[in-house]
Design a protein around this motif. Structure first.
Motif, PDB file in Angstrom:
ATOM      1  N   VAL A 160      23.769  37.081  36.619  1.00 24.33           N
ATOM      2  CA  VAL A 160      24.922  37.901  37.264  1.00 24.33           C
ATOM      3  C   VAL A 160      24.844  37.784  38.760  1.00 24.33           C
ATOM      4  O   VAL A 160      25.612  37.883  39.327  1.00 24.33           O
ATOM      5  CB  VAL A 160      24.776  39.326  36.293  1.00 24.33           C
ATOM      6  CG1 VAL A 160      25.970  40.172  37.143  1.00 24.33           C
ATOM      7  CG2 VAL A 160      25.284  39.007  34.940  1.00 24.33           C
ATOM      8  N   ALA A 164      25.823  33.558  39.294  1.00 23.69           N
ATOM      9  CA  ALA A 164      27.290  33.809  39.460  1.00 23.69           C
ATOM     10  C   ALA A 164      27.572  33.329  40.711  1.00 23.69           C
ATOM     11  O   ALA A 164      28.917  32.828  40.800  1.00 23.69           O
ATOM     12  CB  ALA A 164      27.510  35.098  38.938  1.00 23.69           C
ATOM     13  N   GLU A 165      26.835  33.435  41.831  1.00 28.87           N
ATOM     14  CA  GLU A 165      27.413  33.020  43.112  1.00 28.87           C
ATOM     15  C   GLU A 165      27.218  31.469  43.203  1.00 28.87           C
ATOM     16  O   GLU A 165      28.212  30.999  44.275  1.00 28.87           O
ATOM     17  CB  GLU A 165      26.430  33.663  43.973  1.00 28.87           C
ATOM     18  CG  GLU A 165      26.377  35.120  44.340  1.00 28.87           C
ATOM     19  CD  GLU A 165      25.615  35.750  45.110  1.00 28.87           C
ATOM     20  OE1 GLU A 165      24.995  34.947  45.996  1.00 28.87           O
ATOM     21  OE2 GLU A 165      25.793  36.885  45.522  1.00 28.87           O
ATOM     22  N   ASP A 169      31.684  30.757  35.605  1.00 30.57           N
ATOM     23  CA  ASP A 169      31.326  31.013  34.258  1.00 30.57           C
ATOM     24  C   ASP A 169      30.843  30.165  33.343  1.00 30.57           C
ATOM     25  O   ASP A 169      29.985  30.562  32.286  1.00 30.57           O
ATOM     26  CB  ASP A 169      32.542  31.946  34.062  1.00 30.57           C
ATOM     27  CG  ASP A 169      32.605  33.213  34.857  1.00 30.57           C
ATOM     28  OD1 ASP A 169      31.904  33.391  35.921  1.00 30.57           O
ATOM     29  OD2 ASP A 169      33.511  34.320  34.863  1.00 30.57           O
ATOM     30  N   LYS A 225      37.825  52.892  41.073  1.00 29.63           N
ATOM     31  CA  LYS A 225      37.851  51.545  41.086  1.00 29.63           C
ATOM     32  C   LYS A 225      39.110  50.848  40.239  1.00 29.63           C
ATOM     33  O   LYS A 225      39.678  50.055  40.385  1.00 29.63           O
ATOM     34  CB  LYS A 225      36.401  50.918  40.665  1.00 29.63           C
ATOM     35  CG  LYS A 225      35.504  51.228  41.803  1.00 29.63           C
ATOM     36  CD  LYS A 225      34.234  50.180  41.453  1.00 29.63           C
ATOM     37  CE  LYS A 225      34.496  48.934  41.613  1.00 29.63           C
ATOM     38  NZ  LYS A 225      34.700  48.577  43.042  1.00 29.63           N
ATOM     39  N   HIS A 284      32.429  38.599  33.606  1.00 36.86           N
ATOM     40  CA  HIS A 284      33.892  38.161  33.708  1.00 36.86           C
ATOM     41  C   HIS A 284      34.898  39.266  34.542  1.00 36.86           C
ATOM     42  O   HIS A 284      35.744  38.831  34.787  1.00 36.86           O
ATOM     43  CB  HIS A 284      34.629  37.908  32.563  1.00 36.86           C
ATOM     44  CG  HIS A 284      34.170  36.545  31.601  1.00 36.86           C
ATOM     45  ND1 HIS A 284      34.043  35.505  31.997  1.00 36.86           N
ATOM     46  CD2 HIS A 284      33.434  36.523  30.579  1.00 36.86           C
ATOM     47  CE1 HIS A 284      33.617  34.668  31.227  1.00 36.86           C
ATOM     48  NE2 HIS A 284      32.851  35.260  30.360  1.00 36.86           N
ATOM     49  N   TYR A 285      34.522  40.544  34.440  1.00 42.05           N
ATOM     50  CA  TYR A 285      35.159  41.616  34.874  1.00 42.05           C
ATOM     51  C   TYR A 285      34.474  41.825  36.322  1.00 42.05           C
ATOM     52  O   TYR A 285      33.576  42.634  36.404  1.00 42.05           O
ATOM     53  CB  TYR A 285      35.351  42.553  34.101  1.00 42.05           C
ATOM     54  CG  TYR A 285      36.473  42.089  33.006  1.00 42.05           C
ATOM     55  CD1 TYR A 285      37.842  42.095  33.186  1.00 42.05           C
ATOM     56  CD2 TYR A 285      35.695  41.839  31.613  1.00 42.05           C
ATOM     57  CE1 TYR A 285      38.415  41.778  31.839  1.00 42.05           C
ATOM     58  CE2 TYR A 285      36.541  41.345  30.778  1.00 42.05           C
ATOM     59  CZ  TYR A 285      37.722  41.394  30.721  1.00 42.05           C
ATOM     60  OH  TYR A 285      38.484  41.078  29.658  1.00 42.05           O
ATOM     61  N   SER A 286      34.894  41.638  37.593  1.00 45.50           N
ATOM     62  CA  SER A 286      34.411  41.712  38.675  1.00 45.50           C
ATOM     63  C   SER A 286      34.275  43.323  39.026  1.00 45.50           C
ATOM     64  O   SER A 286      33.372  43.948  39.651  1.00 45.50           O
ATOM     65  CB  SER A 286      35.216  41.123  39.816  1.00 45.50           C
ATOM     66  OG  SER A 286      36.403  41.458  40.034  1.00 45.50           O
ATOM     67  N   ARG A 289      31.380  44.693  37.015  1.00 51.37           N
ATOM     68  CA  ARG A 289      30.020  43.977  37.898  1.00 51.37           C
ATOM     69  C   ARG A 289      29.787  44.692  39.087  1.00 51.37           C
ATOM     70  O   ARG A 289      28.597  45.309  39.348  1.00 51.37           O
ATOM     71  CB  ARG A 289      30.439  42.615  37.953  1.00 51.37           C
ATOM     72  CG  ARG A 289      29.047  41.940  38.410  1.00 51.37           C
ATOM     73  CD  ARG A 289      29.337  40.491  38.544  1.00 51.37           C
ATOM     74  NE  ARG A 289      30.323  39.947  39.282  1.00 51.37           N
ATOM     75  CZ  ARG A 289      31.429  39.326  39.049  1.00 51.37           C
ATOM     76  NH1 ARG A 289      31.598  39.384  37.824  1.00 51.37           N
ATOM     77  NH2 ARG A 289      32.232  38.871  39.856  1.00 51.37           N
ATOM     78  N   GLU A 290      30.764  44.821  39.931  1.00 54.54           N
ATOM     79  CA  GLU A 290      30.434  45.590  41.089  1.00 54.54           C
ATOM     80  C   GLU A 290      30.054  46.983  40.940  1.00 54.54           C
ATOM     81  O   GLU A 290      29.062  47.593  41.620  1.00 54.54           O
ATOM     82  CB  GLU A 290      31.644  45.454  42.005  1.00 54.54           C
ATOM     83  CG  GLU A 290      31.856  44.153  42.596  1.00 54.54           C
ATOM     84  CD  GLU A 290      33.225  44.060  43.278  1.00 54.54           C
ATOM     85  OE1 GLU A 290      34.129  45.189  43.528  1.00 54.54           O
ATOM     86  OE2 GLU A 290      34.046  42.794  43.429  1.00 54.54           O
TER      87      GLU A 290
END
Length: 310
Positions: A160, A164-165, A169, A225, A284-286, A289-290
C-alpha cells in the motif's frame, strides 16, 4: 606399550576414521536423495516431508565436506516454487545467485530488482517470506505446525505504501493472487491453517485494531474527508462506531461491540460477492487509504503479536 597394543590403537583410529567417512557419505547420499524428492516428486505431502527432513540434516561433518549446498531457508523457497508449479500457477520464478548460491524469488508483475527470500525464525521455528529491500515479512510459515499467517503491517508497508506508487492496482493484485493461491494449496492439499489477515474477503471476518481503544475524533476526520464525495458515512445506532457506504454496495464499518466489556474496536468489510477485503479497500479507495495512513498509529490492524513484532 607393546607392539600388539600399538597396532590395536592404530587399527582403532583407522576404523574410527572409516566410520566417520562412511557416516558423512551416508548423510551426503541422504541429502542428494531428499533434494531429488523436492525437485521431482509430485505429491505435496512428499514435498513437505522432504523439506522438513532437509531442515534437520547437519552437513557440518569435519570428515566429509560439502563445499556447495543450499541453506535451510532455500528449501522453503524450493517447496513454495514446487507447489506453485504443480498448481500451474504462473508468475513467480526462482533464481540462484552465482556467488553465494542462495536462492531468491522474483515476480513478473514487479521489477526485476524486487526479490523475495525466506528468513528463518529462530524464536518460533518456521520462516518468514520476506522482500529483500526493506525486509518486510509478508507472511510466516511453520511446516511442522502447518500454519501460515500474513503480517498486516508488512502488507500495508510493502504494497500500500511502497508498491502502490510504482505499480498499478492490477499488478499488485496479480502478485497477491499468487500468494493467495499458494495458501489455498497448503490448505486443500496439506491441511494448513491460514490466517489471511487483511487479505481475507469474507464478510464474516473482523479486523481488530492494534490499540483496542479509539478516540472518536479519528472518525470525525473521516466525516470531513467524505463530505464532498458520493460516499455516505453514518453513525452506528448505539454511537459505537460508523459505517461508510462505498460504491458497488461495499460497506466499511469501524465499530466496537457495546455488549463487550473490552470495547475492542474493529474494521469490517461487507460486499455482496465477498471479493473485497480490507486490503482491497485501502488499495482502491484513496480517501480511505489517506485517512488510514495519516492516523495509522490509532487505526493499525493487529497482527499476531507472538510472531510479528511491531
Amino acid at each position: 606399550m607393546s607392539n600388539e597394543q600399538m597396532v590395536s590403537t592404530a587399527t582403532e583410529k583407522v576404523q574410527a576414521l572409516s566410520d566417520s567417512l562412511t557416516d558423512g557419505l551416508r548423510i551426503g547420499e541422504q541429502y542428494v536423495g531428499l533434494l531429488n524428492d523436492l525437485c521431482q516428486k509430485t505429491d505435496p505431502q512428499d514435498l513437505l516431508s522432504a523439506v522438513m527432513k532437509l531442515n534437520k540434516i547437519n552437513l557440518s561433518s569435519p570428515f566429509v565436506k560439502f563445499p556447495q549446498h543450499y541453506e535451510p531457508a532455500d528449501y522453503y523457497l524450493l517447496f513454495m516454487g514446487r507447489l506453485l508449479e504443480l498448481g500451474n500457477i504462473q508468475g513467480m520464478t526462482i533464481e540462484e545467485d552465482n556467488v553465494s548460491h542462495r536462492l531468491s524469488m522474483a515476480c513478473q508483475h514487479l521489477s526485476e530488482e524486487t526479490k523475495f527470500k525466506f528468513e528463518l525464525d529462530r524464536n518460533n521455528g518456521g520462516a518468514f517470506f520476506t522482500e529483500q529491500e526493506k525486509h518486510e515479512p509478508l507472511f510466516y510459515i511453520n511446516l511442522e505446525k502447518k500454519v501460515l499467517r500474513f503480517s498486516n503491517r508488512a502488507l500495508v508497508n510493502f504494497f500500500v505504501i511502497r508498491e502502490a506508487e510504482r505499480y498499478s492496482d492490477l499488478d499488485i493484485q496479480a502478485t497477491l493472487k499468487i500468494l493467495m493461491d499458494f495458501t489455498e494449496i497448503l490448505a486443500s492439499e496439506l491441511d494448513f491453517v491460514n490466517d489471511l489477515g487483511i487479505l481475507n474477503p469474507s464478510n464474516d471476518v473482523e479486523f481488530p485494531l492494534q490499540p483496542p481503544e479509539l478516540n472518536k475524533q479519528i472518525i470525525d476526520k473521516l466525516f470531513v474527508k467524505t463530505t464532498d464525495t458520493d460516499f455516505m458515512l453514518l453513525s452506528m445506532p448505539k454511537n459505537n462506531g460508523a459505517l461508510l457506504n462505498l460504491d458497488r454496495q461495499i460497506r466499511l464499518t469501524l465499530f466496537y461491540d457495546p455488549d463487550d466489556y473490552s470495547q475492542q474496536w474493529k474494521f469490517k468489510v461487507v460486499d455482496p460477492d465477498q471479493q473485497y477485503s480490507f486490503f482491497d479497500v485501502l488499495l482502491h479507495y484513496s480517501i480511505i487509504r489517506e485517512w488510514y495512513l495519516n492516523n495509522r498509529e490509532a487505526l493499525a490492524v493487529r497482527s499476531d503479536p507472538l510472531i510479528f513484532a511491531d
